[in-house]
Design a protein around this motif. Structure first.
Motif: not given
Length: 639
Positions: A309-331
């Motif tokens: 969620g754009q205004w996730d009040q608890e876990d705003s970091y994790g999802g995009p962090a996983v995407y960022k970690a995987l994107a160089p190989k799998y985007e």
């Protein structure tokens, strides 16, 4: 002419009597003192449209996990949709006493079970009705976990059992879940079972120190204590902290340091509380538990749609962090997708018509589930045509439309500079300058208007979209604002703070907010109905904190030198937002966000959890702009 009536034969009478209902024998007459207790009542009646089974599924170490299997009567060859939860599988699958499957399950399950999916919820080990020992966000097997047992192996063993023991299933499994369930969903993708064909981790807990539940850039989120107690007491059957009514601001202020507060509540002996207190820095204890690092270190083979969620009040970091970690190989491979919707934490699984004062174009959450999530699972679990899910799907707030993108982020970092006269502009001030304010730990800046009651869902779920005018006039909050925009500014990505600041103390917190300021006579106000008037509304687009002692190293904190200008860099949450013409962009800077985050004493101590009353001191904070120390927020602008 009348038809002749024939006398029924003995055989016919026998058939009539056999088909007639047999009257039940009258119950025995009971005495007044006959005990009235009954052992149980089966709320699933014969007329129910579903079948509900319960199994204790064995893991490789012999521990058995409580598992509930629910599907509609008549289901055959159905795919399995699994969620592994710390929040009570039994209660989740019996939300109401009904004979309709869509009533007993969460709303997000409706489209699936009505289309032949077999819904499975399982208590993770050690909680509720499962056996074993509970470890919060159990580390993956390795240096921090020598047992060889983790959420990955438990998911593997569960899927192995399910495909062999549900005759109504087609042998294909998907996993889904939000928050802690997002963590277990990602874990299931590490060394996955061959039957696992697709995954949707929603708002996953990924890195509890950098930006999810426990800390944000080193600043401690105080409400973690209540969660720790609720999950660690009596197999998560406890009710959390017994705080009663009152203002949380006053309660935490009077509580002192977090260690003092925990002692007063009698929770300082809880193992997870001690883990928090003993590990204030980002050492291997936390970095070794970061799920984005786990994912990057293992083969990625399961098609995955990450949601936040754009205004996730608890876990705003994790999802995009996983995407960022995987994107160089799998985007771009079709395996990896990212979704950012206009929601609060876990809001994608509820109703998405609005959030706080904001109203969207219909139920955006239901639209996402039916238009993208369901076809995604249908393709991989049922062999349906490829729905061609975009690599990145985001909802542009401000203009209220979905955007499909080939990658993330999409915007080009563009500095919005702080400048003299509390202004902000895209032009860098040539001459340097600074602004000062006094930060007092005895009077920290509240994160929402008082009185604060975090147990109130209306306060907690919407605090990230709360009108910021309630602090704009405080002397310890600096606001830098652009002139009214002459054209729209569209950002797609994570704005990045580029702050040059100094303190008279030896430690400090820095809070930066990116805000969309509505015109004082907003045309939006005419269409809000029961919503607040949006005239002059100061809508937060991103809020984030940074603990100063970590400016040079998250793992090795050090005192700040009084008066020395330090260069702080950190990211705000990922967003897709359009600042409309006539609106203004504001950047706010302050040094506390209380009681969401613990107070920084502003005097360096080795461990802030154990700060003493005499450690807390006022400090003069200096924000620099222009010249060599040109503070800015880098906006990811799409042109």
């Amino acid at each position: 002419m009348h038809k002749h009536l024939t006398r029924p034969t003995l055989a016919t009478l026998s058939l009539i009597l056999a088909s007639a209902p047999i009257a039940a024998a009258p119950p025995a007459t009971l005495a007044p003192m006959t005990p009235d207790g009954v052992a149980s009542y089966d709320q699933v009646r014969p007329e129910a449209d579903f079948i509900r089974r319960v199994a204790m599924v064995p893991m490789r170490d012999g521990v058995k996990l409580y598992t509930v299997i629910v599907f509609k009567k008549g289901t055959s060859g159905g795919p399995i949709l699994l969620s592994r939860t710390p929040y009570d599988a039994k209660g989740t699958t019996a939300r109401t006493a009904s004979q309709s499957i869509v009533d007993i399950l969460p709303i997000m399950d409706k489209e699936f079970v009505n289309d032949g999916y077999i819904r499975v919820y399982q208590d993770i080990r050690g909680l509720h009705n499962s056996e074993g020992e509970f470890v919060m966000n159990r580390p993956i097997a390795g240096p921090l976990n020598p047992t060889g047992i983790d959420e990955s192996t438990d998911a593997h063993d569960t899927i192995e059992w399910l495909v062999k023991n549900i005759p109504e299933a087609n042998g294909k499994v998907g996993v889904i879940g939000s928050s802690y369930l997002g963590f277990t969903t990602l874990s299931a993708e590490i060394n996955p079972h061959p039957a696992l064909k697709a995954a949707v981790p929603e708002s996953p807990m990924v890195d509890g120190w950098i930006g999810d539940d426990w800390f944000h850039n080193g600043a401690f989120r105080t409400f973690s204590l209540g969660f720790a107690v609720s999950q660690s007491t009596g197999k998560a059957e406890g009710s959390g902290l017994a705080l009663g009514s009152g203002d949380d601001y006053t309660r935490y202020l009077e509580g002192g340091s977090m260690a003092d507060y925990a002692r007063k509540l009698g929770i300082d002996h809880y193992p997870f509380v001690q883990k928090l207190f003993q590990n204030p820095a980002y050492t291997e204890f936390w970095s070794g538990q970061a799920v984005d690092k786990w994912m990057a270190a293992h083969p990625f083979t399961v098609p995955t749609m990450i949601e936040v969620g754009q205004w996730d009040q608890e876990d705003s970091y994790g999802g995009p962090a996983v995407y960022k970690a995987l994107a160089p190989k799998y985007e771009g491979t079709g395996l990896l997708h990212l979704v950012i919707g206009p929601w609060r934490h876990s809001g994608a699984n509820h109703y998405g018509y609005d959030l706080g004062a904001l109203t969207f174009t219909g139920d955006t959450a239901a639209e996402w589930r039916t238009r993208w999530v369901k076809p995604f699972f249908d393709h991989y679990l049922k062999g349906a045509p490829d729905p061609r899910i975009p690599p990145v799907l985001t909802y542009a707030t401000g203009v209220n439309r979905w955007n499909e993108s080939p990658r993330w982020p999409m915007g080009t970092p563009t500095p919005l500079f702080l400048r003299d006269g509390n202004g902000a502009s895209f032009d860098k001030p040539a001459a340097p300058g600074h602004d000062d304010y006094v930060s007092d730990p005895a009077k920290p800046v509240p994160f929402i208007p008082r009185p604060i009651n975090v147990a109130d869902p209306d306060q907690w779920r919407t605090w990230l979209v709360r009108d910021q005018r309630f602090v704009s006039d405080r002397p310890d909050v600096l606001s830098y604002t652009t002139a009214p925009l002459t054209s729209a500014v569209h950002i797609m990505g994570a704005p990045e703070v580029d702050l040059f600041a100094a303190t008279s103390g030896t430690d400090s917190d820095w809070v930066v907010k990116l805000i969309d300021v509505y015109p004082n006579e907003a045309p939006e106000a005419a269409t809000q109905g029961s919503k607040p008037d949006m005239s002059g509304f100061e809508l937060p687009i991103g809020i984030e904190i940074f603990r100063g002692r970590y400016v040079h190293s998250f793992a090795k904190p050090e005192p700040l030198k009084p008066g020395k200008v330090e260069h702080y860099r950190w990211a705000l949450p990922n967003v897709d937002h359009v600042f409309l013409p006539g609106h203004r962009i504001m950047i706010q800077v302050q040094s506390s966000l209380f009681p969401l985050y613990d107070r920084n004493p502003q005097t360096y101590v080795d461990n802030i959890f154990y700060a003493k009353p005499g450690d807390y001191h006022r400090a003069t904070q200096t924000i620099w702009w222009g010249g060599e120390n040109a503070s800015a927020v880098m906006l990811p602008i799409v042109r």
